[in-house]
Design a protein around this motif. Sequence first.
Motif, PDB file in Angstrom:
ATOM      1  N   ALA A  42      34.478 -38.007 -11.125  1.00  0.00           N
ATOM      2  CA  ALA A  42      34.103 -38.967 -12.156  1.00  0.00           C
ATOM      3  C   ALA A  42      34.728 -38.554 -13.486  1.00  0.00           C
ATOM      4  CB  ALA A  42      32.589 -39.044 -12.296  1.00  0.00           C
ATOM      5  N   GLY A  85      35.069 -49.173 -17.599  1.00  0.00           N
ATOM      6  CA  GLY A  85      36.295 -48.550 -17.113  1.00  0.00           C
ATOM      7  C   GLY A  85      37.323 -49.558 -16.640  1.00  0.00           C
ATOM      8  N   SER A 107      26.244 -49.348 -12.522  1.00  0.00           N
ATOM      9  CA  SER A 107      27.423 -48.857 -11.815  1.00  0.00           C
ATOM     10  C   SER A 107      27.068 -48.032 -10.583  1.00  0.00           C
ATOM     11  CB  SER A 107      28.299 -48.018 -12.760  1.00  0.00           C
ATOM     12  OG  SER A 107      28.862 -48.830 -13.764  1.00  0.00           O
ATOM     13  N   CYS A 111      32.468 -41.116 -17.186  1.00  0.00           N
ATOM     14  CA  CYS A 111      31.531 -42.066 -16.556  1.00  0.00           C
ATOM     15  C   CYS A 111      30.132 -41.475 -16.631  1.00  0.00           C
ATOM     16  CB  CYS A 111      31.952 -42.292 -15.102  1.00  0.00           C
ATOM     17  SG  CYS A 111      30.652 -42.889 -14.017  1.00  0.00           S
ATOM     18  N   GLY A 123      35.498 -44.301 -15.813  1.00  0.00           N
ATOM     19  CA  GLY A 123      34.620 -44.960 -16.762  1.00  0.00           C
ATOM     20  C   GLY A 123      35.303 -45.267 -18.078  1.00  0.00           C
ATOM     21  N   ASP A 178      33.489 -34.933 -18.472  1.00  0.00           N
ATOM     22  CA  ASP A 178      32.982 -35.732 -19.584  1.00  0.00           C
ATOM     23  C   ASP A 178      33.010 -34.895 -20.861  1.00  0.00           C
ATOM     24  OD1 ASP A 178      31.244 -38.566 -19.507  1.00  0.00           O
ATOM     25  OD2 ASP A 178      30.958 -37.369 -21.308  1.00  0.00           O
ATOM     26  N   THR A 192      36.314 -48.447 -10.621  1.00  0.00           N
ATOM     27  CA  THR A 192      36.028 -48.482 -12.050  1.00  0.00           C
ATOM     28  C   THR A 192      34.590 -48.942 -12.297  1.00  0.00           C
ATOM     29  OG1 THR A 192      36.938 -50.734 -12.175  1.00  0.00           O
ATOM     30  CG2 THR A 192      38.403 -48.921 -12.752  1.00  0.00           C
ATOM     31  N   THR A 193      34.061 -48.550 -13.457  1.00  0.00           N
ATOM     32  CA  THR A 193      32.754 -48.997 -13.917  1.00  0.00           C
ATOM     33  C   THR A 193      32.943 -50.222 -14.803  1.00  0.00           C
ATOM     34  OG1 THR A 193      32.777 -47.650 -15.921  1.00  0.00           O
ATOM     35  CG2 THR A 193      31.985 -46.598 -13.891  1.00  0.00           C
ATOM     36  N   VAL A 201      36.261 -42.066  -9.841  1.00  0.00           N
ATOM     37  CA  VAL A 201      35.415 -43.031 -10.542  1.00  0.00           C
ATOM     38  C   VAL A 201      35.802 -42.980 -12.021  1.00  0.00           C
ATOM     39  CG1 VAL A 201      33.074 -43.794 -11.042  1.00  0.00           C
ATOM     40  CG2 VAL A 201      33.564 -42.575  -8.909  1.00  0.00           C
TER      41      VAL A 201
END
Length: 595
Positions: free
Chosen positions: A282, A247, A291, A285, A218, A312, A243-244, A216
Amino acid sequence: MPRLTGGQIIARTLRAYGVDHVAGIPGHGIWSVTDAFLDDDSRIPFHQVFHEQSAVHLADGYYRVTGRPMAAVASIGAGASNTVIGLATAFSDSTSVLVVTGGPPTHMRGHGLLQELDRNNANDFPKAAEAVSKRHWVATRVEELPFILHRSFNSMLTGRPGPVHVEVPMDVQAESAEVALHDLAPRLPAGRQYPDPAAVDRAARVLHSARRPVLVVGGGTITADACAQVLALAERWQIPVVTTWNGKGAFPEDHVLFAGSVGQTGTVPGNVIAASADVVVAVGCRFTDWSASSYAKGMSFSIPPARLVHIDIDPHEIGKNYPAEVGIVADAAPAVQAVTDSLPEAAPDRSGYLDELAILQQDWERRLAGRRDSDRFPFTSQRPLGALRKALPRDAIVVVGSGNTQGAVKQTFPVYEPRTHLTSGGFSSMGWAVPAALGAKLGRPDRHVVCVLGDGDFLMTAQEIALCVTGGIPVVFVVQNNSGYMSIRGGQRKLTSRHIGTEFNRPDGEPYSPDFAALGRAFGLASWRVESPGELEPVLRKAIDSGAPALVEVPTDRDAAGPWTPGWWDFPVPDYITDERQDEYRRIRADEQHL
C-alpha cells in the motif's frame, strides 16, 4: 523595517510565498486584510464567491491540480463558520489550503459582539476550526503574524498535507508595527524523507516471496509525485495495481497491469485481485471503510493472512486498520524507488496470474458496456460518461460530485494521468465539485476542465457557476438530472424497502426539477439540455470545444442503476428488519477484521 498593518503583513507574505489567488467574501470582519490585496506590492487576484464554503472548496481544487496552496478568506462569525465543511473536506483528503478568518477585536472578546460565539467561552469559533485543520492559530498581536504565517506554510507543505486556519482579530488586522517579513525557504526542511534501509530490505524480501502481489495506490501517491515510481515497480515486478477513491489517476487505466478500483463501489477485477493477494503493498493509502469494504474479510482485502507492506508519510496510518508486516514511514517516491532497487532484475513468471486478471477485465468490460453503451432515455448513470471520455483529450481534468456519479465515474470513466480526476473522497461533501472545478481551472488554465455531478449535488453550490462569467473561468458542467438524491434513495430502499426525503416531487407526486439549461443561460453560460440519445455526444463536444463556460443537462433515469457495488459497506440494519438483510448484515459484520 517597514511599518505595516496586520492586513498588509498577510497580503505581502502571501504574495511573497507564491500564492497566486485568493477566494472569499470580504465581510466586515476581514476588511483590513482584503483591502491590503489592492496594494501594488501585495496585489493578488481576488475571486468573489457566493458562499464561504465554496471559497475553501475552490482553493482545495486548485491545490489538487497544482500541488500549491491557495488562500481563502472569510469574515467573523457566520462567514468563518461557513468554511468548516471546506476545511473538513480538505482535512479528510489531505489537501493544503490556507484559511484566514476574522475574529472579535481583542479588547471586545467575550462581550457578545456581533457574530461572536461567546456562550461557553469568549470567541469559541477556533475550537470548531481545530477539529478540521492540521494546525490553527489565533493572532493576538501584529508582531506575531510573520511567525504565524511561516509556521502555517511549514505545516501545509511538510509531511502529510492538510489545511490550516489562522484567525486574525479585527484590531490586529488594522493596527501596525515595525516587523521583518520572513523568507519561506529557510523555514522549510530541504529534501524528502527517505525510508529506513532495514525496512526497505524487509519489504523487498516480503515482496520477493509473493506469488500474488498487488499494489494499492492511494491519493498520497499523487500528492508525493510518486506515480512514476509506482509504475516502474509494477512493470519491473509484474504486479497488478488497484486504486482507492483519491488514488484514481495515479496509474494509467489503460495499462495491462491496471486491475481497477477497490471498495464498496470498486470494480470486480479490483476487488477480486486485491482480496486474493498474498502480499499487499500500500502506497499513500489509509484504508478507509469505502476502499476496504468496511474491512470485511475477503471482500476487498484479506489481511491477514495476506501480508501488508505499508508505505506512508504519516506514522498514524500504519497499523491503524490493518497490521503491517513492514511499515515504512517515508515519502512515497524514494520509498517505492528503494524497494524497486532492492528487488532482483528478473521478475517471477506471473503469466497465470495476469491471465486471470485479463479474463476478469474482459468480463467486467462486458458488464460495463451494458450500461455505458445503452440508448435508454433518460440515460443510465454510465452512458454520459462513455460519451464524455470520447469527447475529451487524454489529459483533461474531470471533477466529480458525490453520490451515484462519484461511483459511476470511479468504475466507468478511465483516467490516465495523475491530478486529472478530482473528487471529495473521505468526506464526500456535496457542494464540493462546482467550486473545486473552478479552482482546478484556475490552476490549470491550459487543460479542459469538466465537472460531472448529480442535480442534488449541483443545487448545493449552483450559484458559483457565476464565477465562470465574472472571473472568466471556462468550466463545462455536466449535470445528471434525476430529480433527487438517488444514491441516498437507493441505500434507503436497500436497507428498509422505504425511502424518505430523497425525491424532488410536486405535491401530486410528479418529479420536480428546475430547468437547468435555462438556469445556466440565466447565469451567462452556454447551456443545453440533451433530449435524445443521438444528441448526447454532439452536445458534449459542442460544449467542450466552445472554450467558454458551458452547462449540459443530461436527463438521468431515477431507476437506472447507479454504480455496481461489488464490495460492502457496513451500514447497520435496524432491528425491526428481520428478513435475510439482517442475516446477511450480521454474517458479514462477523468477518470484519479491524476489531
